[in-house]
Write an enzyme that holds these catalytic residues in place. Structure first.
Site, PDB file in Angstrom:
ATOM      1  CG  LEU A  53     -12.091   9.843  44.165  1.00 53.23           C
ATOM      2  CD1 LEU A  53     -11.509  11.034  45.171  1.00 53.23           C
ATOM      3  CD2 LEU A  53     -11.616  10.062  42.862  1.00 53.23           C
ATOM      4  N   GLY A  62     -17.495   0.262  34.901  1.00 52.39           N
ATOM      5  CA  GLY A  62     -17.045   1.812  35.196  1.00 52.39           C
ATOM      6  C   GLY A  62     -16.050   2.385  34.281  1.00 52.39           C
ATOM      7  CG  ASP A 118     -21.449   6.625  37.534  1.00 47.63           C
ATOM      8  OD1 ASP A 118     -21.248   6.682  38.902  1.00 47.63           O
ATOM      9  OD2 ASP A 118     -21.715   5.568  37.212  1.00 47.63           O
TER      10      ASP A 118
END
Length: 418
Positions: free
Chosen positions: A65, A325, A306
């Protein structure tokens, strides 16, 4: 909050009610009765949902986060809300903020920010100071502050002696070392899997050897030191074989694979879409099949989303420059449900609780109520409106999924998708 969940099919292989459709009565966060046709009471709220299934609460072992430092990507409050609506009662938070969570005060900060949330946050402390790979971080202090494991997210410890020392040190307090596997010298400037696709696209490749060589080294170190090691997000066929061999030797090693590595291969990179730029890179169909076999035979312990929110400025770039990501909470269950048996999904979403030393409450009378609510049926297309995260970098955008998470009941709170 007192609740009665009506006509819920329980998915819990350890429960006498497994695959049975029953009512579940919850009083003050405790399951007080499981049975048929439990009568409604004035002080109870009834929860009735179409084709409701309930399992022990899901755990995601690798979550990034933005907060602290990168709140434009995601905040802890919203991230935990998204996790809850995606079916996760527990998450392990990577130490990816700014500053990196490498001290007791950093662990205390993220725990304070998560107070009162339905989804429980379990912090991972950095293995090295600043995740720079030079000096061991204050692991014992972080453990006392609430850290559940220690690792440098997507960074492999190149100094073998440092990893040896870490594995020896954490044994004094039964700590878990997370050892991401990638030889940086072999990776070089690679951005995708080295193979036919990278050659066709003219992109620098990352050989499978970069991961496999590091895993082999780390397993040798574990055999020497003892202790517990978790190898996250493996991606190659040989990696599965190496870990299978290590487990057969009796080494205390576990591993995880991502949802996107089970569903995607490097063939999706044809349009240079940076949503598919992840670490480790997407590999070949042959690798994907062996990863799937590893899930089914128990070699791979955990499936993780993930989840890694990244804003548009970090992804809408030339492929070489875009950051690795993908967000994964919202699509995790629906994507896996197109591929794996339901019981396997639930098992792999729960196994991490034991590995990370957390409680895993059975669905039985007298137990704490901590469970996920979902419907395993129904196909649908995952679009941007389904992304609840602040960042929208999903590798599953516009793909057909099956089944949805309704939400969770955890920490005395019921969170449902509207």
């Amino acid at each position: 909050m007192n609740l009665i969940f009506k006509n819920a099919t329980i998915i819990d292989k350890n429960s006498p009610f497994n695959n049975k459709t029953v009512d579940i009565k919850v009083e003050s966060g405790i399951i007080t009765k499981i049975g048929n046709n439990i009568p409604a009471e004035n002080s109870f709220e009834t929860v009735e949902l179409d084709n409701l299934h309930i399992s022990k609460g899901w755990f995601d072992s690798s979550v990034s986060l933005g907060e602290p430092g990168y709140e434009d990507r995601e905040t802890i409050a919203n991230g935990l809300n998204v996790a809850a609506r995606s079916g996760f009662t527990d998450i392990a938070l990577q130490p990816t903020g700014n500053p990196v969570a490498d001290s007791q005060s950093d662990i205390a900060f993220v725990l304070r920010r998560s107070e009162g949330a339905a989804t429980t946050l379990h912090p991972i402390g950095a293995l090295t100071k600043g995740s720079e790979g030079k000096d061991i971080a204050e692991m014992y202090d972080m453990k006392n502050a609430g850290a559940v494991a220690f690792g440098d997210y997507n960074k492999s410890l190149q100094d073998a002696n440092l990893l040896k020392i870490a594995l020896q040190y954490v044994q004094d307090f039964n700590g878990l070392v997370i050892a991401y596997a990638q030889d940086d010298k072999i990776k070089g400037k690679g951005v995708v899997h080295e193979g036919i696709v990278s050659t066709r696209l003219g992109l620098k490749g990352i050989p499978a050897l970069a991961e496999e060589l590091q895993i082999a080294r780390n397993l040798y170190l574990l055999e020497y030191t003892g202790g517990k090691m978790h190898i996250p997000t493996i991606s190659t066929a040989r990696s599965v074989e190496l870990i299978r061999e290590a487990k057969a030797k009796g080494l205390e090693v576990t591993c995880s694979v991502t949802v996107h590595h089970l569903l995607h291969t490097d063939e999706v990179l044809g349009n240079f879409d940076s949503r598919y730029k992840v670490a480790p890179p997407l590999r070949t169909e042959a690798d994907r099949k062996v990863l799937l076999d590893g899930v089914l035979d128990g070699t791979i312990d955990i499936i993780t989303s993930d989840h890694n929110p990244l804003d548009v400025e970090l992804k809408k770039l030339e492929f070489d420059l875009a950051k690795d990501g993908t967000v994964g909470f919202e699509s995790a269950f629906g994507a896996l449900n197109t591929l794996l048996p339901l019981e396997i999904i639930v098992e792999k979403f729960n196994a991490g609780k034991i590995i990370f030393g957390l409680g895993n409450h059975d669905i039985s009378e007298g137990s704490k109520a901590s469970f996920t609510l979902f419907n395993p049926e129904g196909e649908w297309f995952f679009t941007q409106k389904d992304i609840l995260s602040k960042s929208k970098n999903s590798a599953f955008l516009n793909q057909k999924l099956k089944g949805r998470a309704y939400g969770i009941y955890n920490n005395g709170k019921l969170i449902l998708n509207s």
